[in-house]
Design a protein around this motif. Structure first.
Motif, short mmCIF file in Angstrom:
data_model
loop_
_atom_site.label_atom_id
_atom_site.label_comp_id
_atom_site.label_asym_id
_atom_site.label_seq_id
_atom_site.Cartn_x
_atom_site.Cartn_y
_atom_site.Cartn_z
N PHE A 24 24.71 -19.77 15.27
CA PHE A 24 24.38 -19.65 14.07
C PHE A 24 23.85 -18.21 13.75
CE2 PHE A 24 20.86 -19.88 10.89
CZ PHE A 24 21.33 -20.44 9.56
N SER A 25 24.51 -17.42 12.63
CA SER A 25 24.48 -15.91 12.51
C SER A 25 23.60 -15.67 11.06
CB SER A 25 25.91 -15.58 12.24
OG SER A 25 26.15 -15.78 10.90
N LEU A 26 23.27 -14.32 11.45
CA LEU A 26 22.30 -13.82 10.00
C LEU A 26 23.19 -14.25 8.66
CD1 LEU A 26 20.92 -10.78 11.27
CD2 LEU A 26 19.79 -12.54 10.77
N TRP A 27 24.24 -14.14 8.70
CA TRP A 27 25.25 -14.28 7.61
C TRP A 27 25.02 -15.97 7.23
CZ3 TRP A 27 26.48 -10.73 4.72
CH2 TRP A 27 27.08 -9.40 5.04
N ASP A 28 24.94 -16.80 7.91
CA ASP A 28 24.70 -18.11 7.89
C ASP A 28 23.31 -18.32 7.44
OD1 ASP A 28 27.35 -19.04 8.99
OD2 ASP A 28 26.33 -18.91 10.99
N GLU A 59 14.63 -11.97 17.22
CA GLU A 59 13.73 -12.88 17.88
C GLU A 59 12.22 -12.63 17.17
OE1 GLU A 59 14.45 -14.27 20.49
OE2 GLU A 59 16.42 -14.00 20.38
N LYS A 60 11.99 -11.70 16.46
CA LYS A 60 10.73 -11.62 15.84
C LYS A 60 10.78 -12.43 14.55
CE LYS A 60 8.85 -7.63 18.10
NZ LYS A 60 8.30 -6.60 17.90
N MET A 61 11.91 -12.91 13.95
CA MET A 61 12.35 -13.59 12.48
C MET A 61 12.26 -15.01 12.87
SD MET A 61 15.37 -11.29 11.26
CE MET A 61 15.61 -12.13 9.98
N SER A 62 10.68 -15.53 12.67
CA SER A 62 10.46 -16.90 12.96
C SER A 62 11.25 -17.97 12.15
CB SER A 62 9.05 -17.08 12.95
OG SER A 62 8.39 -16.88 11.45
N ASP A 63 11.51 -17.56 10.94
CA ASP A 63 12.12 -18.41 9.85
C ASP A 63 13.74 -18.75 10.49
OD1 ASP A 63 12.15 -20.34 7.63
OD2 ASP A 63 13.43 -18.81 6.45
N PHE A 64 14.27 -17.47 10.67
CA PHE A 64 15.54 -17.51 11.30
C PHE A 64 15.88 -18.25 12.40
CE2 PHE A 64 18.62 -15.20 14.04
CZ PHE A 64 19.74 -15.78 13.41
#
Length: 52
Positions: free
Chosen positions: A27-31, A11-16
């Motif tokens: 959509f995942s971190l791997w994606d 939630e704190k990763m604005s770009d993600f």
């Protein structure tokens, strides 16, 4: 030795979060990593985590 687990608050990763908003909830971190990484980043991490 006891293994400690690290927690990642995406939630704190604005770009993600922007990528996820555009690509949908599945959509995942791997994606994300596949979308923003390149061979230079992979090689740099390899050198950091697996030094000579």
């Amino acid at each position: 030795m006891e293994t400690q687990h690290l927690s990642l608050n995406t939630e704190k990763m604005s770009d993600f979060q922007q990528w996820k908003q555009i690509n949908g909830d599945d959509f995942s971190l791997w994606d994300y990593l596949a979308g923003v990484s390149n061979i230079e980043v992979v090689l740099a991490f390899t050198k950091v985590f697996l030094p000579d």
